[in-house]
Design an enzyme around this catalytic site. Structure first.
Site: not given
Ligand code: NDP
Length: 501
Positions: A78, A151, A361
Site C-alpha cells: 500500500h 479493500n 499494522y
C-alpha cells in the site's frame, strides 16, 4: 512529470491565492535564527579568484543533511496512494446493534481522513494498474479514533496470516530479476487455491477501476458490534459508491498508466478541489451469534462473503470526501491506520487475519514513523488522550505527561476509567484451526461470481482475456496448473483460458 497534469486554471488560481492570502512569513533557520538569503551559500573569496565554502554555513549544512533524510521508509504494501478528508454521517438508526457513540444518532457527523492505495507497486508507481485498492479511513470520534482498513474487493486471498508476506511477495518483484513475475504470481496461487475467489474479483474489470470515485470498499473481516448490555452482533461492512462502478479495460488501464501514471490521484484531487465531492453509502450485514454458529460458511474465513439473500444489506451512513490534504506528506504519508484502532461498541472477531493485522499494522507504523507515531497531528485523536504508562521514546513531542506517575495503580494521581467495559462472549468457531486446507467449498463463491459476470455483457470475455494476458508470460507447467484451477470454478472457463493462451 508535471507536464502530464492538466489542472484546470480555476484550480491553479485557487491554490495560488490560498498562498498569497496568508501573512508574509519571515524566513529563519529551523531553530529560529533569521536569515538573509535562502538561495546563497556562505563563502569566502580566495585571493586570485574563486571562493571557498565554510563549514560554519549552518543553513547550507542543514539544507543538504535534511534533504538526504526527506524520505521515510515506504510501506511494504500500500505504498502508493491518494488521500482526502471528509465526513461520515449516520443516516439510519443502528443502536439495536452497537453503542458506539459516533453511531448513536441519525444525523451525527464525524470527520475522517482517508487514504486509498494500490497494494503491490512502489510509491510513485502508475496507479491504474491491475491490483486491489486499499481503503484506509481514520474517523476522529468523541471516543477516540475508529480506523476502518478496507479493500475494494469483498474477500482476501488467504485466511491464514502466516501466508500474508508470501502472497504479497508473489505480487511484487522477483528476487533475482527485480521484475514483476507471472510465473511467481500464478505458482503461489496454484498452490494456495483458497485465493480463487479473490482472483476472480482481481481479474474481472473491477481490478482496473476507472477512478477512485467509482469503487466500493469492503471491511472483508467479520467484526463485532457490541452494546453495553453485553449483547453483540457479527457484522460485515460495505461502502458502495454513489457514482456507479466504472472500470477501465485492461488495455485502457495499461495505456493510461503510461500517459498519466497519476491518473487516479489527479482525478480525486481535481474533483474534490472543484467541489464535486465523491460519496458512498455505508451498509452492513448483521448476524446474531446463534446464526453465526450454525451458518454454512465459517464467518471468520476472509475468503468468503455472506450472500446478500441470507443477510441483506442494511444502510447506516453516508461518506463524503470534501477536502484535499494541505500537505501530502504531513497529512497522508505520515498517516497510519490499523484495524486494532477501535472505539467502544466495535470489537474484533476471532478471524485470524484480523487478529494478525491488529498486530502487524501498528508494528509497521512503529518501524516507519517511530514509536510515537500516534502523536503526529494527522494520527492524533480529537478526543482527549491520557495514556501516561506509554511514554518517552524517539520524537516524543506532546509533553510526555510531565511529572505524572509512569506506573500503574499510583496513589499519587488518580484517574477515571471507562464505564461499561462489558466483556462479550467469544466464539472461536473454526477460526483457529481453519487455515490452508482447500476444499470444493472454496470454489462455490468463485463460481457464483463467474455467474454474476455472465449477467454483465462482455465481462466474462474480458475476464478470460485479463487472465490470459497475465498468464501468458508464465512458464508452461505453471500455466497448466492455473488452467486446472480455473476449471474447478467452471469447466468452460478453464477451456476458454487455455484457448485464449
Ligand atoms: P448478488 O448475486 O446478490 O449480487 C452480486 C454481487 O456481486 C453484487 O454485490 C455486485 O456488486 C457484485 N459484483 C458484480 N461484479 C463483480 C465483480 N466483478 N467483482 C466483485 N463483485 C462483483 O450477490 P451474492 O451475495 O449472492 O453473492 C454472489 C457473488 O457476488 C459472491 O460469490 C461474490 O463473489 C460476489 N459479491 C458478493 C458480495 C456479498 O457481500 N454478498 C459483495 C460483492 C461481491 P454491485 O451491486 O456493485 O454490482
Amino acid at each position: 512529470m508535471f507536464n502530464k497534469l492538466s489542472f484546470n486554471s480555476d484550480i491553479l488560481f485557487q491554490m495560488a491565492s490560498q498562498l498569497h492570502n496568508s501573512a508574509t512569513p519571515a524566513y529563519t533557520l529551523a531553530e529560529g535564527c533569521p536569515q538573509k538569503d535562502p538561495a546563497s551559500s556562505f563563502s569566502i573569496n580566495k585571493p586570485g579568484g574563486g571562493s571557498l565554502l565554510l563549514l560554519q554555513d549552518t543553513q547550507l549544512i542543514e539544507k543538504l543533511a535534511h534533504f538526504a533524510r526527506e524520505r521515510i521508509p515506504e510501506r511494504v504494501v500500500h505504498a502508493s496512494a491518494a488521500g482526502a478528508f471528509g465526513e461520515f454521517e449516520v443516516t439510519h438508526d443502528i443502536t439495536d446493534l452497537t453503542s458506539a457513540a459516533f453511531l448513536s444518532e441519525v444525523g451525527k457527523k464525524t470527520p475522517f481522513l482517508v487514504r486509498i492505495s494500490t497494494v503491490g507497486p512502489e510509491r510513485g508507481s502508475a496507479d491504474t494498474v491491475r491490483d486491489v485498492r486499499g481503503w484506509a479511513m481514520k474517523l476522529k470520534t468523541d471516543e477516540g479514533n475508529q480506523d476502518w482498513v478496507f479493500n475494494d474487493i469483498p474477500v482476501f486471498f488467504v485466511r491464514d496470516p502466516i501466508k500474508f508476506p508470501s502472497v504479497n511477495r508473489s505480487h511484487k518483484r522477483h528476487p533475482r530479476t527485480h521484475l514483476p513475475d507471472s510465473t511467481m504470481f500464478w505458482d503461489f496461487h496454484n498452490n494456495n487455491q483458497e485465493s480463487i475467489h479473490a482472483l476472480m474479483c482481481l481479474f474481472s474489470d473491477r481490478g482496473t477501476p476507472a477512478s477512485l470515485r467509482n469503487i466500493d470498499a469492503f471491511g472483508g473481516h467479520t467484526y463485532k458490534f457490541t452494546k453495553t448490555d453485553g449483547t453483540f452482533h457479527y457484522v460485515k461492512i460495505h461502502f458502495k459508491t454513489n457514482h456507479g462502478i466504472k472500470n477501465f479495460t485492461d488495455a485502457e488501464a495499461t495505456r493510461i498508466a503510461g500517459e498519466n501514471p497519476n491518473h487516479n490521484v489527479q482525478d480525486l484531487f481535481e474533483n474534490i478541489e472543484k467541489g464535486d465531492f465523491p460519496s458512498w453509502t455505508a451498509y452492513l450485514q448483521d448476524m446474531t451469534p446463534e446464526q453465526a454458529e450454525s451458518y454454512k460458511w465459517n464467518i471468520f474465513d476472509m475468503t468468503k462473503v455472506w450472500p446478500h439473500k441470507d443477510f441483506p444489506l442494511r444502510p447506516f451512513g453516508k461518506i463524503v470526501f470534501n477536502k484535499n490534504p494541505q500537505n501530502y506528506f504531513a497529512d497522508i504519508e505520515q498517516a497510519s491506520f490499523s484495524p486494532s484502532t477501535m472505539v467502544p461498541g466495535i470489537e474484533p472477531s476471532a478471524d485470524p487475519m484480523l487478529q494478525a493485522r491488529m498486530f502487524s499494522y501498528p508494528d509497521a507504523a512503529r518501524y516507519r514513523l517511530g514509536v510515537n507515531y500516534q502523536q503526529l497531528p494527522t494520527n492524533c485523536p480529537v478526543s482527549p488522550v491520557y495514556s501516561p504508562m506509554q511514554r518517552d521514546g524517539a520524537a516524543n513531542f506532546r509533553g510526555n505527561y510531565g511529572p505524572d506517575p509512569n506506573y500503574v495503580r499510583s496513589s499519587l494521581r488518580s484517574m477515571t476509567y471507562a464505564a461499561g467495559n462489558v466483556s462479550h462472549d467469544e466464539w472461536a468457531g473454526k477460526a483457529a484451526s481453519y487455515s490452508s486446507e482447500v476444499t470444493d467449498d472454496d470454489f462455490v463463491q468463485a463460481t457464483a461470481l463467474w455467474a454474476v459476470l455472465g449477467t454483465q455483457p462482455g465481462q466474462q470475455e474480458n475476464f478470460v482475456s485479463n487472465v490470459a494476458g497475465h498468464l501468458k508470460s508464465a512458464i508452461p507447467q505453471v500455466q497448466e496448473k492455473t488452467i486446472e484451477m480455473f476449471s474447478r470454478v467452471d469447466e468452460g472457463l478453464g477451456k476458454l483460458i487455455a484457448k485464449a493462451l
